[in-house]
Design a protein around this motif. Sequence first.
Motif, PDB file in Angstrom:
ATOM      1  N   ALA A  66       0.653  -1.311   0.034  1.00  0.00           N
ATOM      2  CA  ALA A  66      -0.049  -0.076  -0.044  1.00  0.00           C
ATOM      3  C   ALA A  66       0.823   1.499   0.049  1.00  0.00           C
ATOM      4  CB  ALA A  66      -1.030   0.109   1.212  1.00  0.00           C
ATOM      5  N   LEU A  67       1.987   1.266   0.708  1.00  0.00           N
ATOM      6  CA  LEU A  67       2.880   2.396   0.803  1.00  0.00           C
ATOM      7  C   LEU A  67       3.674   2.768  -0.611  1.00  0.00           C
ATOM      8  CD1 LEU A  67       4.103   2.194   4.367  1.00  0.00           C
ATOM      9  CD2 LEU A  67       2.822   4.023   3.385  1.00  0.00           C
ATOM     10  N   VAL A  86       0.126  -2.774  -8.887  1.00  0.00           N
ATOM     11  CA  VAL A  86       1.624  -2.861  -8.321  1.00  0.00           C
ATOM     12  C   VAL A  86       1.473  -3.293  -6.786  1.00  0.00           C
ATOM     13  CG1 VAL A  86       3.955  -1.783  -7.552  1.00  0.00           C
ATOM     14  CG2 VAL A  86       2.807  -1.593  -9.953  1.00  0.00           C
ATOM     15  N   CYS A  87       0.550  -2.834  -6.040  1.00  0.00           N
ATOM     16  CA  CYS A  87       0.377  -3.058  -4.620  1.00  0.00           C
ATOM     17  C   CYS A  87       0.004  -4.395  -4.402  1.00  0.00           C
ATOM     18  CB  CYS A  87      -0.618  -2.232  -3.849  1.00  0.00           C
ATOM     19  SG  CYS A  87      -1.224  -2.626  -2.504  1.00  0.00           S
ATOM     20  N   ILE A  88      -0.688  -5.012  -5.275  1.00  0.00           N
ATOM     21  CA  ILE A  88      -1.266  -6.306  -5.027  1.00  0.00           C
ATOM     22  C   ILE A  88      -0.073  -7.259  -5.456  1.00  0.00           C
ATOM     23  CG2 ILE A  88      -2.981  -8.134  -5.859  1.00  0.00           C
ATOM     24  CD1 ILE A  88      -4.809  -5.736  -6.192  1.00  0.00           C
ATOM     25  N   LEU A  89       0.628  -6.974  -6.707  1.00  0.00           N
ATOM     26  CA  LEU A  89       1.616  -7.787  -7.193  1.00  0.00           C
ATOM     27  C   LEU A  89       2.835  -7.711  -6.160  1.00  0.00           C
ATOM     28  CD1 LEU A  89       1.595  -6.778 -11.033  1.00  0.00           C
ATOM     29  CD2 LEU A  89       0.817  -8.967 -10.102  1.00  0.00           C
ATOM     30  N   ASP A 135       7.219   8.523   9.986  1.00  0.00           N
ATOM     31  CA  ASP A 135       6.051   8.276  10.433  1.00  0.00           C
ATOM     32  C   ASP A 135       4.860   9.409  10.098  1.00  0.00           C
ATOM     33  OD1 ASP A 135       6.735   6.153  11.943  1.00  0.00           O
ATOM     34  OD2 ASP A 135       7.409   7.229  13.456  1.00  0.00           O
ATOM     35  N   LYS A 136       5.200  10.003   8.820  1.00  0.00           N
ATOM     36  CA  LYS A 136       4.367  11.119   8.581  1.00  0.00           C
ATOM     37  C   LYS A 136       2.896  10.603   8.085  1.00  0.00           C
ATOM     38  CE  LYS A 136       8.008  14.038   6.719  1.00  0.00           C
ATOM     39  NZ  LYS A 136       8.737  14.598   5.497  1.00  0.00           N
ATOM     40  N   ALA A 137       1.975  11.091   8.379  1.00  0.00           N
ATOM     41  CA  ALA A 137       0.399  10.806   8.170  1.00  0.00           C
ATOM     42  C   ALA A 137       0.400  10.899   6.573  1.00  0.00           C
ATOM     43  CB  ALA A 137      -0.368  11.887   8.758  1.00  0.00           C
ATOM     44  N   ARG A 138      -0.393   9.885   6.039  1.00  0.00           N
ATOM     45  CA  ARG A 138      -0.559   9.523   4.494  1.00  0.00           C
ATOM     46  C   ARG A 138      -1.826   8.917   4.468  1.00  0.00           C
ATOM     47  NH1 ARG A 138       4.800   8.399   5.397  1.00  0.00           N
ATOM     48  NH2 ARG A 138       6.212   9.554   4.168  1.00  0.00           N
ATOM     49  N   SER A 139      -2.300   9.122   3.249  1.00  0.00           N
ATOM     50  CA  SER A 139      -3.865   8.774   2.970  1.00  0.00           C
ATOM     51  C   SER A 139      -3.843   8.112   1.704  1.00  0.00           C
ATOM     52  CB  SER A 139      -5.143   9.649   3.228  1.00  0.00           C
ATOM     53  OG  SER A 139      -4.701  10.770   2.356  1.00  0.00           O
ATOM     54  N   LEU A 140      -4.534   6.950   1.166  1.00  0.00           N
ATOM     55  CA  LEU A 140      -4.587   6.424  -0.215  1.00  0.00           C
ATOM     56  C   LEU A 140      -6.252   6.061  -0.164  1.00  0.00           C
ATOM     57  CD1 LEU A 140      -3.011   5.193  -2.279  1.00  0.00           C
ATOM     58  CD2 LEU A 140      -2.972   3.008  -1.422  1.00  0.00           C
ATOM     59  N   ALA A 222      -5.712  -7.282   0.505  1.00  0.00           N
ATOM     60  CA  ALA A 222      -6.096  -6.802   2.072  1.00  0.00           C
ATOM     61  C   ALA A 222      -5.454  -5.389   2.447  1.00  0.00           C
ATOM     62  CB  ALA A 222      -5.870  -7.818   2.904  1.00  0.00           C
ATOM     63  N   GLY A 223      -4.242  -5.275   2.122  1.00  0.00           N
ATOM     64  CA  GLY A 223      -3.506  -4.095   2.525  1.00  0.00           C
ATOM     65  C   GLY A 223      -3.942  -2.791   1.779  1.00  0.00           C
ATOM     66  N   LEU A 224      -4.286  -3.037   0.619  1.00  0.00           N
ATOM     67  CA  LEU A 224      -4.995  -1.961  -0.245  1.00  0.00           C
ATOM     68  C   LEU A 224      -6.299  -1.416   0.306  1.00  0.00           C
ATOM     69  CD1 LEU A 224      -4.725  -0.131  -2.904  1.00  0.00           C
ATOM     70  CD2 LEU A 224      -5.546  -1.736  -3.972  1.00  0.00           C
ATOM     71  N   LEU A 225      -7.190  -2.478   0.482  1.00  0.00           N
ATOM     72  CA  LEU A 225      -8.490  -2.208   1.029  1.00  0.00           C
ATOM     73  C   LEU A 225      -8.442  -1.616   2.584  1.00  0.00           C
ATOM     74  CD1 LEU A 225     -10.314  -5.233  -0.095  1.00  0.00           C
ATOM     75  CD2 LEU A 225     -10.578  -2.961  -1.142  1.00  0.00           C
ATOM     76  N   LEU A 226      -7.446  -1.983   3.202  1.00  0.00           N
ATOM     77  CA  LEU A 226      -7.601  -1.551   4.715  1.00  0.00           C
ATOM     78  C   LEU A 226      -6.692  -0.371   4.923  1.00  0.00           C
ATOM     79  CD1 LEU A 226      -6.477  -4.965   6.555  1.00  0.00           C
ATOM     80  CD2 LEU A 226      -8.631  -3.755   6.885  1.00  0.00           C
ATOM     81  N   SER A 227      -5.695   0.061   3.825  1.00  0.00           N
ATOM     82  CA  SER A 227      -5.353   1.414   3.761  1.00  0.00           C
ATOM     83  C   SER A 227      -6.538   2.522   3.646  1.00  0.00           C
ATOM     84  CB  SER A 227      -4.375   1.249   2.875  1.00  0.00           C
ATOM     85  OG  SER A 227      -4.707   1.203   1.561  1.00  0.00           O
ATOM     86  N   ASN A 228      -7.474   1.998   2.929  1.00  0.00           N
ATOM     87  CA  ASN A 228      -8.519   2.779   2.697  1.00  0.00           C
ATOM     88  C   ASN A 228      -9.427   2.986   3.816  1.00  0.00           C
ATOM     89  OD1 ASN A 228     -10.950   3.588   0.248  1.00  0.00           O
ATOM     90  ND2 ASN A 228      -9.886   5.199   1.639  1.00  0.00           N
ATOM     91  N   LEU A 229      -9.826   1.671   4.504  1.00  0.00           N
ATOM     92  CA  LEU A 229     -11.022   1.530   5.313  1.00  0.00           C
ATOM     93  C   LEU A 229     -10.573   2.083   6.793  1.00  0.00           C
ATOM     94  CD1 LEU A 229     -12.360  -1.849   4.450  1.00  0.00           C
ATOM     95  CD2 LEU A 229     -13.256   0.313   4.189  1.00  0.00           C
ATOM     96  N   VAL A 230      -8.942   2.027   7.243  1.00  0.00           N
ATOM     97  CA  VAL A 230      -8.587   2.164   8.515  1.00  0.00           C
ATOM     98  C   VAL A 230      -7.554   3.399   8.565  1.00  0.00           C
ATOM     99  CG1 VAL A 230      -9.345   0.136   9.500  1.00  0.00           C
ATOM    100  CG2 VAL A 230      -7.286   0.374   8.523  1.00  0.00           C
TER     101      VAL A 230
END
Length: 317
Positions: A66-67, A86-89, A135-140, A222-230
């Motif tokens: 996700a990052l 690319v995140c999934i791959l 540790d900077k705040a980010r959003s995807l 899962a990382g891609l979805l969770l980065s958006n949900l939480v």
Amino acid sequence: MTIWQAISPTVVAFLGLPTWETFKPFIVTGLALGGVYALSGVGMVVLYRTTGVLNLAFGAIGAFGALVAWELVNNYGWAEGPAFAVCILIGGVITLAYGVIFGPPLAARDPLVKSVATLGLLLILLGAMSWIWSDKARSLILPTSEHHFDVAQVGVNYTQVIGFGFGVLVTFGTAAFLRFTKLGTAMRALANDREITAALGVPVRRVEALAWLVSGLLAGAAGLLLSNLVGLDAVSLTFLVISSLAAALIARLRSLVVTFLAALAVGLVNALLTPILSLTEYRGMTPFVLAIAALLVLSRRRVISFSGAAGLAGGRG
């Protein structure tokens, strides 16, 4: 109006509980999170059933992907679709590389040793994420989160629908694959006895490599979805694997359907505790409490069944 309808507002006010209307949005959130936890849980169970490895680095793999997607979109100008792919791959590549390099040397070791070894991968990924992205705040934000529709006067976005729906699709699709295909049969046979399966001509290394690859792709999704949900936070995403692990343990690392139901329970309970101010701080304990309770109930039933069987055997003797 029934008696309960008349007294329920008074009871709710007395106990300090939010109203039903307050809980409704959190049900949607809980179902979405439960679907993604199920997605992760299925990936962990399939890998364990095939290789004997409980991948504790599952969350870190998804967080790293996700990052990377965030980096590609924000600093390299990539379109969102290719970056998300690319995140999934990346999840698939990391786990496949780990499985190919470390899987064969650890194949004959105890499952506990093989699982603990994945903590090394977790620490490497967590250290790399801390070093590269600090540790900077980010959003995807996924494009699907920008589109909403209403269900019972509750706003639902399409990312939440995808989270739940993908969990359902992967759970039951994987269960059907393992049950009705030759490759699925080979993967189940590996879980029972690796040596006998190899003696029957099954390409063990290839089957295990496929399990690592599929598990990694699910970790990336899962990382891609969770980065958006939480939220896109390396540490939080890394340790969200605890919820998926709890679901897998409740299912005793066997049943995919039970894993799915357990993941929904973890997601719903976690989300529904949020508006209860007196319990909000204890939300992090939800996976542990549910897993311990389920394992205690299952172990008690097992003892009772064994006792009953022993009694029948004694009576026959």
